[in-house]
Design an enzyme around this catalytic site. Structure first.
Site, PDB file in Angstrom:
ATOM      1  CG  LEU A 164      -1.872  -1.187   1.330  1.00  0.00           C
ATOM      2  CD1 LEU A 164      -2.754  -1.034   2.569  1.00  0.00           C
ATOM      3  CD2 LEU A 164      -2.729  -1.331   0.082  1.00  0.00           C
TER       4      LEU A 164
ATOM      5  CG  HIS B 111      -3.053   1.192  -2.477  1.00  0.00           C
ATOM      6  ND1 HIS B 111      -1.696   0.984  -2.555  1.00  0.00           N
ATOM      7  CD2 HIS B 111      -3.603   0.441  -3.461  1.00  0.00           C
ATOM      8  CE1 HIS B 111      -1.433   0.136  -3.534  1.00  0.00           C
ATOM      9  NE2 HIS B 111      -2.559  -0.201  -4.104  1.00  0.00           N
TER      10      HIS B 111
ATOM     11  CD  GLN C 282      -4.925  -8.350 -11.032  1.00  0.00           C
ATOM     12  OE1 GLN C 282      -5.950  -8.560 -10.381  1.00  0.00           O
ATOM     13  NE2 GLN C 282      -4.461  -7.129 -11.207  1.00  0.00           N
TER      14      GLN C 282
ATOM     15  CB  SER D 186       2.606  -1.884  -5.679  1.00  0.00           C
ATOM     16  OG  SER D 186       1.421  -1.438  -5.073  1.00  0.00           O
TER      17      SER D 186
END
Ligand code: PAF
Length: 281
Positions: A24, A28, A52, A177
């Protein structure tokens, strides 16, 4: 999680949901704060969704910082953290997928086959479990947000889909990230995404409306950065994601660029308003 969701619904509460893959950052947390401004309870999820990631992508090395993430969410006063494991979300024998046709096959979908099928499948599952009134997504993943909005409409989902602005580092780099992968020289080079989009924004402010000239200028500016290897540069209609030749209505300038081994994306939102164009980086 389902019990909590059911209870919140029974009590008529407006619940907010922030789905994440962890690691995070302030991007976020801005979604968390947006959810808290309107919703109670606020639920965040952390789930690094294997479906994904393509076979040659970064699933194994994707940053996993669960303890720090949990502290950040607790510190921010998030009410619930939902952190399932992969076997719960994809039990043996799992074989149902969600695919948003068309929108999922272009741009990111073309570069990363199967990526959006993985995203829409997991987001639908999470929405089914968490049952939020409103779910919050960041505009950095503009195509993802568009596809999720389409899915929510097509499948008559109850959750309202909110898309919030990109949060940037002081030098303009969009928070991600994956920025953690960048070596110091790559980190400096990575600002080229912001700089080129900012250049396009300034051209639009000066009156440029031609999409081909704008994308050509973006490509030239990217070429000037030796560590940058552009994958695509596109100027598209924000609804259909089809290329435009002239700015009209709402458009997105979208970039995917490799900086060393790290693939980064960024975008500029361009909206026709009151005879001019509003731009948002
Ligand atoms: O944007 C992300 O972090 C992910 O794609 C999401 C929406 C949490 C689904 O795994």
């Amino acid at each position: 999680m389902k019990q909590v969701s059911r209870q919140a619904r029974l009590e008529g509460r407006v619940s907010g949901f922030v789905p994440t893959m962890g690691a995070l950052h302030e991007g976020h947390m801005s979604l968390v704060h947006a959810a808290q401004a309107e919703c109670r309870p606020v639920i965040a999820s952390i789930f690094v969704n294997p479906m994904q990631f393509g076979p040659t992508e970064d699933l194994q090395k994707y940053p996993r910082t669960f303890d720090e993430d949990r502290k950040k969410l607790e510190g921010a006063g998030v009410d619930y953290l939902f952190a399932p494991d992969a076997a719960e979300i994809y039990p043996p024998g799992f074989r149902t997928w969600v695919n948003v046709e068309g929108l999922s096959g272009v741009l990111e979908g073309k570069s990363r086959p199967g990526h959006f099928r993985g995203v829409t499948t997991v987001v639908l599952k999470l929405l089914e479990i968490v049952q939020p009134s409103k779910a919050f997504f960041g505009r950095k993943d503009a195509q993802q947000a568009r596809i999720i909005r389409q899915m929510a409409g097509d499948l008559h989902l109850d959750a309202e889909i909110a898309v919030r602005p990109i949060v940037r580092e002081a030098d303009g780099l969009a928070m991600s990230s994956r920025n953690a992968y960048l070596e110091p020289d790559e980190r400096r080079a990575a600002t080229v995404l912001f700089r080129t989009l900012d250049g396009a924004r300034k051209s639009i402010d000066r009156g440029e409306r031609d999409a081909l000239r704008l994308t050509a200028a973006i490509r030239d500016a990217l070429r000037a950065e030796p560590l940058a290897d552009p994958e695509y540069v596109a100027l598209v209609d924000a609804e259909t994601l089809e290329p435009v030749t002239r700015l009209r209505g709402a458009c997105l300038a979208l970039l995917a660029v490799k900086i060393g081994a790290t693939r980064l994306i960024d975008n500029l939102l361009i909206e026709e308003r009151g005879g001019g164009f509003n731009t948002e980086l």
